[in-house]
Design a protein around this motif. Structure first.
Motif, PDB file in Angstrom:
ATOM      1  N   TRP A  81       0.831  -1.200   0.000  1.00 45.23           N
ATOM      2  CA  TRP A  81       0.000   0.000   0.000  1.00 45.23           C
ATOM      3  C   TRP A  81       0.867   1.253   0.000  1.00 45.23           C
ATOM      4  O   TRP A  81       1.921   1.295   0.638  1.00 45.23           O
ATOM      5  CB  TRP A  81      -0.909   0.010   1.226  1.00 45.23           C
ATOM      6  N   SER A  82       0.414   2.285  -0.690  1.00 46.76           N
ATOM      7  CA  SER A  82       1.189   3.520  -0.739  1.00 46.76           C
ATOM      8  C   SER A  82       0.505   4.685  -0.047  1.00 46.76           C
ATOM      9  O   SER A  82       1.178   5.606   0.408  1.00 46.76           O
ATOM     10  CB  SER A  82       1.491   3.912  -2.190  1.00 46.76           C
ATOM     11  N   GLN A  83      -0.841   4.699   0.020  1.00 49.19           N
ATOM     12  CA  GLN A  83      -1.537   5.772   0.716  1.00 49.19           C
ATOM     13  C   GLN A  83      -2.978   5.377   0.989  1.00 49.19           C
ATOM     14  O   GLN A  83      -3.474   4.390   0.435  1.00 49.19           O
ATOM     15  CB  GLN A  83      -1.493   7.067  -0.074  1.00 49.19           C
ATOM     16  N   ALA A  84      -3.643   6.150   1.861  1.00 46.92           N
ATOM     17  CA  ALA A  84      -5.020   5.831   2.233  1.00 46.92           C
ATOM     18  C   ALA A  84      -5.761   7.103   2.609  1.00 46.92           C
ATOM     19  O   ALA A  84      -5.163   8.144   2.876  1.00 46.92           O
ATOM     20  CB  ALA A  84      -5.041   4.842   3.410  1.00 46.92           C
ATOM     21  N   ALA A  85      -7.097   7.005   2.623  1.00 46.06           N
ATOM     22  CA  ALA A  85      -7.955   8.120   3.009  1.00 46.06           C
ATOM     23  C   ALA A  85      -9.189   7.581   3.695  1.00 46.06           C
ATOM     24  O   ALA A  85      -9.647   6.474   3.392  1.00 46.06           O
ATOM     25  CB  ALA A  85      -8.345   8.941   1.779  1.00 46.06           C
ATOM     26  N   VAL A  86      -9.751   8.361   4.615  1.00 46.05           N
ATOM     27  CA  VAL A  86     -10.934   7.950   5.361  1.00 46.05           C
ATOM     28  C   VAL A  86     -12.028   8.983   5.184  1.00 46.05           C
ATOM     29  O   VAL A  86     -11.805  10.184   5.368  1.00 46.05           O
ATOM     30  CB  VAL A  86     -10.622   7.804   6.864  1.00 46.05           C
ATOM     31  N   GLY A  87     -13.241   8.517   4.831  1.00 45.15           N
ATOM     32  CA  GLY A  87     -14.403   9.380   4.748  1.00 45.15           C
ATOM     33  C   GLY A  87     -15.312   9.184   5.946  1.00 45.15           C
ATOM     34  O   GLY A  87     -14.859   8.761   7.015  1.00 45.15           O
ATOM     35  N   TYR A  88     -16.593   9.451   5.753  1.00 46.15           N
ATOM     36  CA  TYR A  88     -17.555   9.360   6.857  1.00 46.15           C
ATOM     37  C   TYR A  88     -17.689   7.921   7.358  1.00 46.15           C
ATOM     38  O   TYR A  88     -17.393   7.634   8.509  1.00 46.15           O
ATOM     39  CB  TYR A  88     -18.893   9.916   6.377  1.00 46.15           C
ATOM     40  N   PHE A  89     -18.098   7.005   6.495  1.00 41.58           N
ATOM     41  CA  PHE A  89     -18.164   5.586   6.823  1.00 41.58           C
ATOM     42  C   PHE A  89     -17.514   4.742   5.732  1.00 41.58           C
ATOM     43  O   PHE A  89     -17.904   3.614   5.500  1.00 41.58           O
ATOM     44  CB  PHE A  89     -19.611   5.130   7.024  1.00 41.58           C
ATOM     45  N   HIS A  90     -16.534   5.312   5.031  1.00 45.75           N
ATOM     46  CA  HIS A  90     -15.858   4.528   4.006  1.00 45.75           C
ATOM     47  C   HIS A  90     -14.379   4.895   3.970  1.00 45.75           C
ATOM     48  O   HIS A  90     -13.950   5.891   4.554  1.00 45.75           O
ATOM     49  CB  HIS A  90     -16.503   4.734   2.630  1.00 45.75           C
ATOM     50  N   ALA A  91     -13.598   4.055   3.312  1.00 47.79           N
ATOM     51  CA  ALA A  91     -12.157   4.263   3.218  1.00 47.79           C
ATOM     52  C   ALA A  91     -11.680   3.933   1.810  1.00 47.79           C
ATOM     53  O   ALA A  91     -12.303   3.153   1.088  1.00 47.79           O
ATOM     54  CB  ALA A  91     -11.420   3.393   4.236  1.00 47.79           C
ATOM     55  N   LEU A  92     -10.568   4.536   1.434  1.00 47.41           N
ATOM     56  CA  LEU A  92      -9.958   4.345   0.127  1.00 47.41           C
ATOM     57  C   LEU A  92      -8.465   4.159   0.317  1.00 47.41           C
ATOM     58  O   LEU A  92      -7.874   4.705   1.248  1.00 47.41           O
ATOM     59  CB  LEU A  92     -10.195   5.559  -0.776  1.00 47.41           C
ATOM     60  N   ALA A  93      -7.843   3.395  -0.569  1.00 46.37           N
ATOM     61  CA  ALA A  93      -6.395   3.235  -0.505  1.00 46.37           C
ATOM     62  C   ALA A  93      -5.849   2.917  -1.886  1.00 46.37           C
ATOM     63  O   ALA A  93      -6.526   2.297  -2.714  1.00 46.37           O
ATOM     64  CB  ALA A  93      -6.021   2.133   0.482  1.00 46.37           C
ATOM     65  N   ILE A  94      -4.618   3.353  -2.123  1.00 54.16           N
ATOM     66  CA  ILE A  94      -3.923   3.091  -3.379  1.00 54.16           C
ATOM     67  C   ILE A  94      -2.751   2.165  -3.093  1.00 54.16           C
ATOM     68  O   ILE A  94      -2.010   2.351  -2.124  1.00 54.16           O
ATOM     69  CB  ILE A  94      -3.430   4.394  -4.024  1.00 54.16           C
ATOM     70  N   LYS A  95      -2.591   1.142  -3.953  1.00 60.68           N
ATOM     71  CA  LYS A  95      -1.460   0.233  -3.829  1.00 60.68           C
ATOM     72  C   LYS A  95      -0.264   0.772  -4.604  1.00 60.68           C
ATOM     73  O   LYS A  95      -0.381   1.718  -5.385  1.00 60.68           O
ATOM     74  CB  LYS A  95      -1.835  -1.158  -4.350  1.00 60.68           C
ATOM     75  N   THR A  96       0.879   0.147  -4.415  1.00 61.64           N
ATOM     76  CA  THR A  96       2.084   0.589  -5.102  1.00 61.64           C
ATOM     77  C   THR A  96       2.017   0.349  -6.600  1.00 61.64           C
ATOM     78  O   THR A  96       2.828   0.921  -7.350  1.00 61.64           O
ATOM     79  CB  THR A  96       3.326  -0.102  -4.515  1.00 61.64           C
ATOM     80  N   ASP A  97       1.073  -0.471  -7.063  1.00 66.14           N
ATOM     81  CA  ASP A  97       0.888  -0.645  -8.505  1.00 66.14           C
ATOM     82  C   ASP A  97      -0.061   0.399  -9.079  1.00 66.14           C
ATOM     83  O   ASP A  97      -0.444   0.326 -10.251  1.00 66.14           O
ATOM     84  CB  ASP A  97       0.390  -2.055  -8.828  1.00 66.14           C
ATOM     85  N   ALA A  98      -0.466   1.396  -8.252  1.00 68.53           N
ATOM     86  CA  ALA A  98      -1.351   2.498  -8.637  1.00 68.53           C
ATOM     87  C   ALA A  98      -2.793   2.060  -8.859  1.00 68.53           C
ATOM     88  O   ALA A  98      -3.569   2.785  -9.471  1.00 68.53           O
ATOM     89  CB  ALA A  98      -0.826   3.235  -9.866  1.00 68.53           C
ATOM     90  N   SER A  99      -3.171   0.897  -8.356  1.00 64.34           N
ATOM     91  CA  SER A  99      -4.582   0.505  -8.367  1.00 64.34           C
ATOM     92  C   SER A  99      -5.281   1.105  -7.159  1.00 64.34           C
ATOM     93  O   SER A  99      -4.667   1.340  -6.118  1.00 64.34           O
ATOM     94  CB  SER A  99      -4.730  -1.024  -8.365  1.00 64.34           C
ATOM     95  N   LEU A 100      -6.592   1.352  -7.294  1.00 62.87           N
ATOM     96  CA  LEU A 100      -7.374   2.012  -6.252  1.00 62.87           C
ATOM     97  C   LEU A 100      -8.383   1.034  -5.659  1.00 62.87           C
ATOM     98  O   LEU A 100      -9.065   0.311  -6.399  1.00 62.87           O
ATOM     99  CB  LEU A 100      -8.102   3.222  -6.840  1.00 62.87           C
ATOM    100  N   TRP A 101      -8.515   1.056  -4.328  1.00 62.53           N
ATOM    101  CA  TRP A 101      -9.379   0.120  -3.621  1.00 62.53           C
ATOM    102  C   TRP A 101     -10.253   0.896  -2.638  1.00 62.53           C
ATOM    103  O   TRP A 101      -9.870   1.950  -2.139  1.00 62.53           O
ATOM    104  CB  TRP A 101      -8.540  -0.917  -2.886  1.00 62.53           C
ATOM    105  N   ALA A 102     -11.450   0.342  -2.358  1.00 61.53           N
ATOM    106  CA  ALA A 102     -12.405   1.020  -1.477  1.00 61.53           C
ATOM    107  C   ALA A 102     -13.160   0.003  -0.637  1.00 61.53           C
ATOM    108  O   ALA A 102     -13.294  -1.153  -1.024  1.00 61.53           O
ATOM    109  CB  ALA A 102     -13.381   1.842  -2.315  1.00 61.53           C
ATOM    110  N   TRP A 103     -13.693   0.463   0.507  1.00 59.60           N
ATOM    111  CA  TRP A 103     -14.505  -0.419   1.358  1.00 59.60           C
ATOM    112  C   TRP A 103     -15.312   0.428   2.336  1.00 59.60           C
ATOM    113  O   TRP A 103     -15.039   1.591   2.550  1.00 59.60           O
ATOM    114  CB  TRP A 103     -13.637  -1.436   2.092  1.00 59.60           C
TER     115      TRP A 103
END
Length: 371
Positions: free
Chosen positions: A55-77
């Motif tokens: 993982w290279s970075q992450a962010a947190v919203g109200y009830f959700h989260a996002l993160a980017i991997k080192t391959d520059a793909s984006l993930w959410a939950w």
């Protein structure tokens, strides 16, 4: 700077510029699956999200989260009631799911039921709730998949607040849009903006968004703030609302800025940490629960690196890689293995491998990266 990170404006989000790989950890309130554990359990100590070290970075919203991997793909939950996970639906996910199939994501920010991101080509994208135009599409339609903001490819930093967004371009110009009930868009009005509007002609190096407040650091090292000021979070020594930028003090030595829901944290070039605004749970780290309408120094240390403001809690990393949190701990969001609140910084564990915390200005959790 540990991990070779660039600090984007509002601070708690970081963009990785090397191939260093990191583990992703989450803790605090997990009732919507936003801790990425495949469940809806609260955790009062950091738990790893998956088993990967990519993982290279992450962010947190109200009830959700996002993160980017080192391959520059984006993930959410987490929660996706407005499509903020970017899956083309409104289904909730308690484990990370990839946003599309592209591997060209650079930086990401999670707001109140919406998400914004910048790709490696400098284009800006948004998805999720758009009732106040926070996705900058010129309308108020929700989008459950990423949509591009205009056609420009010169965006560099993005920050999301409660129903509004702010971003910097590569040339240092600042743009804000979305809900403007407190003047947080900074154009001298309280009229909602559905597309990006430039703030003055100055050049900026950092931007941070709180609940209904915007902060920026100009390239001359001065801090400016505008929007809601009911708790003194604009740092003006009063509780007056301002719909245009006002300078916080007169110093030109500010390095970084981050915002909680109703409070702010900033680090100076000498490594000292300063806070102001709402303090009912000790989130200003001065050992009290009294609001402060002007910046106050946190202790005497000169080794602070990155900060983040939560809902009513705060966190920071030091230059030695240690992680510190304080404020409300009712859902375990401070990571100390309990639900105790603290009005002064307390170290999270004993590790010295923390690189960054993700912002959570409207949520009771933290997400962090560890080398």
């Amino acid at each position: 700077d540990k991990g070779n990170f660039i600090k984007p404006g509002f601070d708690p989000l970081a963009v990785q510029t090397t191939s260093v790989e990191q583990k992703l950890y989450a803790w605090g309130y997990g009732g919507a699956g936003q801790l990425g554990q495949g469940n809806t359990t609260n955790y009062s100590s950091p738990v790893q999200v998956g088993s990967l070290y990519t993982w290279s970075q992450a962010a947190v919203g109200y009830f959700h989260a996002l993160a980017i991997k080192t391959d520059a793909s984006l993930w959410a939950w987490g929660t996706s009631n407005s499509g903020q996970l970017g899956q083309g639906n409104t289904t909730n996910y308690s484990s990370p799911v990839q946003v599309g199939a592209l591997t060209n994501w650079l930086t990401v920010s999670a707001g109140y039921r919406f998400s914004m991101a910048i790709k490696t080509d400098g284009s800006l994208w948004g998805w999720g709730q758009n009732n106040f135009g926070q996705l900058a599409q010129g309308n108020t339609n929700d989008y459950s998949s990423p949509v591009q903001v205009g056609a420009e490819t010169n965006w560099s930093i993005i920050s999301t607040g409660t129903n509004f967004s702010a971003a910097l371009k590569i040339d240092g110009t600042l743009y804000v849009w979305g809900q403007n009930n407190y003047g947080q868009v900074g154009d001298g009005t309280t009229i909602t903006r559905l597309t990006p509007g430039q703030i003055g002609a100055d050049t900026w190096s950092k931007v941070a968004t709180g609940g209904y407040t915007t902060y920026g650091i100009k390239t001359n090292g001065t801090i400016w703030a505008w929007g809601n000021n009911g708790q003194g979070q604009l740092g003006q020594g009063n509780t007056t609302t301002y719909s245009s930028p006002v300078q916080v003090g007169t110093l030109t030595t500010w390095l970084s800025i981050s915002a909680g829901r109703y409070h702010a944290l900033a680090v100076k070039t000498d490594g000292t940490l300063w806070t102001w605004g709402y303090n009912a749970q000790g989130q200003l780290a001065d050992g009290t629960t009294n609001n402060k309408s002007s910046p106050i120094q946190v202790g005497s240390l000169t080794t602070w690196s990155k900060t983040t403001g939560g809902n009513i809690h705060s966190g920071a990393t030091a230059s030695d890689g240690t992680l510190w949190t304080w404020g409300a701990g009712s859902t375990g969001q401070l990571g100390h293995g309990n639900t105790t609140s603290y009005s002064s910084p307390v170290q999270v564990g004993a590790l010295t491998t923390w690189s960054v915390l993700a912002r959570a200005s409207t949520a009771n959790l933290f997400i962090g990266l560890q080398l």
